[in-house]
Design an enzyme around this catalytic site. Structure first.
Site, PDB file in Angstrom:
ATOM      1  N   ASP A 389     -37.176  19.160 -11.552  1.00  0.00           N
ATOM      2  CA  ASP A 389     -38.435  19.464 -12.231  1.00  0.00           C
ATOM      3  C   ASP A 389     -38.696  18.491 -13.376  1.00  0.00           C
ATOM      4  O   ASP A 389     -39.811  17.984 -13.541  1.00  0.00           O
ATOM      5  CB  ASP A 389     -38.395  20.902 -12.753  1.00  0.00           C
ATOM      6  CG  ASP A 389     -39.709  21.641 -12.533  1.00  0.00           C
ATOM      7  OD1 ASP A 389     -40.560  21.119 -11.786  1.00  0.00           O
ATOM      8  OD2 ASP A 389     -39.879  22.733 -13.086  1.00  0.00           O
ATOM      9  N   ASP A 442     -41.062  27.911  -9.301  1.00  0.00           N
ATOM     10  CA  ASP A 442     -40.704  28.433 -10.616  1.00  0.00           C
ATOM     11  C   ASP A 442     -40.487  29.940 -10.589  1.00  0.00           C
ATOM     12  O   ASP A 442     -40.024  30.520 -11.575  1.00  0.00           O
ATOM     13  CB  ASP A 442     -41.803  28.086 -11.627  1.00  0.00           C
ATOM     14  CG  ASP A 442     -41.972  26.584 -11.789  1.00  0.00           C
ATOM     15  OD1 ASP A 442     -40.963  25.876 -11.622  1.00  0.00           O
ATOM     16  OD2 ASP A 442     -43.095  26.136 -12.049  1.00  0.00           O
TER      17      ASP A 442
END
Length: 541
Positions: A389, A442
């Site tokens: 990420d 997420d």
């Protein structure tokens, strides 16, 4: 729809849902554009801000354009009611590199880009009596107006705004057809916190909560049934290694490590091939997963009621799918129709509701089917996702000159309003509109570890406070909260949510396990295959 087809469909959707990780960030675009490359010096040190330009013809507001403020000149008013409505004039000569022939008495002057520097145009316009200068770019996108490197200190007293070519062409047409054209220039600020972020936080937390309890309930039911057979001395289970039932798939350490490589390759492919037709393919894949997820969740929910027990237990053989319950067959048309309706109306203002419903049921189904067997695999998976990420949100800017993750999530160059693998809510009190969004990854990736913690608690008969689920769930909520705090502190710039979620969630789990002396068991063995011995299995308190 059938057991085999359902597992295959959900696994397919898992691949796309997990690989399409994107950060939580505001989809409407950043209002303040910080730029450390463009030179700064006294008189030329403004931030690049987006500017609203409502336009009136004969006193009637006809449209509103969006431009970008220059590095030089005074800062723009942030309140619409305080911004002056100013008549617009077209420069003659149009480049405004020399004194305009037309007399100006406080009008905003519209000029073309080129033939001299931006600051030269602004100085000429100010000297001629203009109250503002609007420069039309020679391309369809916006361009950041800066001072020339060899210019002395700049002292410009009128605001300068850049408009894209198509917006400038429209203004020129208004001026040709009417002399009574006026504009306002102002740059409204976003609210510190929008209620959309609160609802999105609640949505993400509630999704993991529901998925975790469903996963733990399924694991406990399987453990109770298995314990019965073991106590009865069943030969079918004696001396055999227990495997998960219901098509559950355990993630291995190898697959967790491969996640970064495969996910990165898939993300680059999305970035390079992003187009209208590629988005359409993703929409189809999303709908397949959404239909399967909606059907799975509805069947599980309705089968809890006695009115639907018979329909759920009665099956019929369907070609290619195998045994399918009558309840699944009855629900399938509704699920398919729901997805088709979303596809047809996905560009209308309320389409986000259908997208969120399909996304949530898909995430819940994925977290029910895909499981983390122990904390070791969970740690490897979240650690890889953590660096993944960060790299594709921040570091990729140096390699690709843009944040690959944010470009993909927004669906730039595709003509669409972002990819469908997102949960999003419109920003309700934001003058710029747009959406607050969060990527499936997420929620799914931390959710795998949170769901594991609840399965462990239930199968080991731990109370809510003495277990791990309560604290990992709180830690996830805290990590997501910090993400939105960082998002607002960074003026809406996209943030890698896992940068904040992983340390909170995983760190809490590991520290608690170490403190309580369970870490070794959690790390290698994970959840027990059957209830812990000498303890009666019961729900958590």
């Amino acid at each position: 729809m059938g057991s085999k087809g359902g597992v295959f469909s959900c696994c397919l959707c898992l691949i796309f849902a997990v690989f399409l990780l994107s950060s939580s960030f505001v989809i409407g675009g950043d209002i303040v554009h910080h730029d450390d490359v463009a030179p700064k010096r006294p008189g030329c040190n403004n931030n690049f801000v987006l500017v609203k330009i409502p336009t009136w013809v004969h006193g009637n507001e006809v449209t509103e354009f969006v431009g970008i403020g220059a590095r030089f000149g005074p800062t723009l008013e942030s309140k619409e009611k305080r911004a002056n409505q100013t008549r617009l004039a077209f420069a003659d000569p149009t480049d405004c590199c020399s004194k305009p022939k037309n007399k100006l008495t406080g009008e905003a002057i519209l000029v073309h880009r080129g033939n001299c520097s931006f600051t030269r145009k602004a100085k000429v316009a100010e000297a001629a009596g203009a109250s503002a200068i609007i420069i039309i770019n020679n391309q369809t996108e916006l361009f950041k107006m800066v001072c020339e490197p060899d210019e002395p200190d700049v002292d410009i007293g009128i605001p300068a705004v850049m408009l894209p070519q198509d917006a400038g062409t429209s203004l020129i047409e208004f001026l040709r057809n009417s002399s009574a054209v006026s504009v306002q220039l102002y740059s409204p600020k976003r609210p510190t916190v929008d209620v959309a972020e609160v609802f999105l936080w609640l949505m993400a937390v509630a999704t993991i909560l529901c998925a975790s309890y469903w996963s733990a309930w399924s694991a406990r039911e399987a453990a109770i049934e298995q314990d019965k057979f073991l106590k009865d001395g069943s030969d079918d289970y004696g001396g055999k290694e227990v495997t998960h039932s219901g098509g559950v798939l355990d993630i291995s350490t190898t697959s967790a490590l491969l996640f970064v490589v495969v996910a990165s390759c898939f993300l680059i492919m999305l970035y390079k091939l992003m187009s209208f037709w590629f988005i359409e393919v993703l929409v189809v894949l999303f709908c397949i997963g959404g239909v399967e997820g909606l059907q799975t969740c509805l069947v599980a929910l309705l089968s809890c009621f006695r009115w639907f027990e018979h329909a759920h237990e009665s099956v019929v053989k369907v070609p290619l799918l195998g045994p399918v319950s009558y309840l699944s067959l009855a629900i399938s048309p509704f699920c398919l129709a729901f997805a088709v309706m979303w596809v047809v109306f996905r560009r209308v203002s309320f389409a986000w509701i259908g997208q969120d419903i399909l996304g949530i049921v898909l995430i819940i189904t994925v977290l029910q089917i895909i499981r983390v067997p122990n904390l070791k695999v969970g740690t490897v998976l979240l650690t890889c996702a953590f660096f993944y990420d960060i790299f594709w949100v921040f570091v990729s800017k140096w390699l690709f000159h843009k944040s690959v993750m944010i470009e993909v999530a927004r669906g730039d160059n595709s003509g669409e309003d972002g990819i469908p693998m997102l949960l999003k809510i419109p920003r309700m009190f934001d003058p710029w509109g747009g959406y607050s969004i969060i990527g499936f990854g997420d929620i799914i990736l931390p959710g795998l570890v949170v769901a594991f913690s609840l399965r462990y608690d239930w199968l080991c008969n731990k109370s809510l406070r003495a277990g791990y689920f309560l604290w990992t769930m709180i830690a996830y909520g805290l990590g997501l909260f910090v993400t939105y705090v960082a998002l607002n502190l960074m003026d809406g710039h996209g943030q890698p949510a896992l940068l904040y979620i992983v340390p909170c969630t995983l760190g809490t789990f590991l520290m608690l396990g170490k403190k309580r002396g369970d870490l070794k068991h959690l790390w290698t063995r994970g959840e027990p295959d059957r209830p812990c011995p000498h303890i009666r299995l019961q729900p958590v308190e």
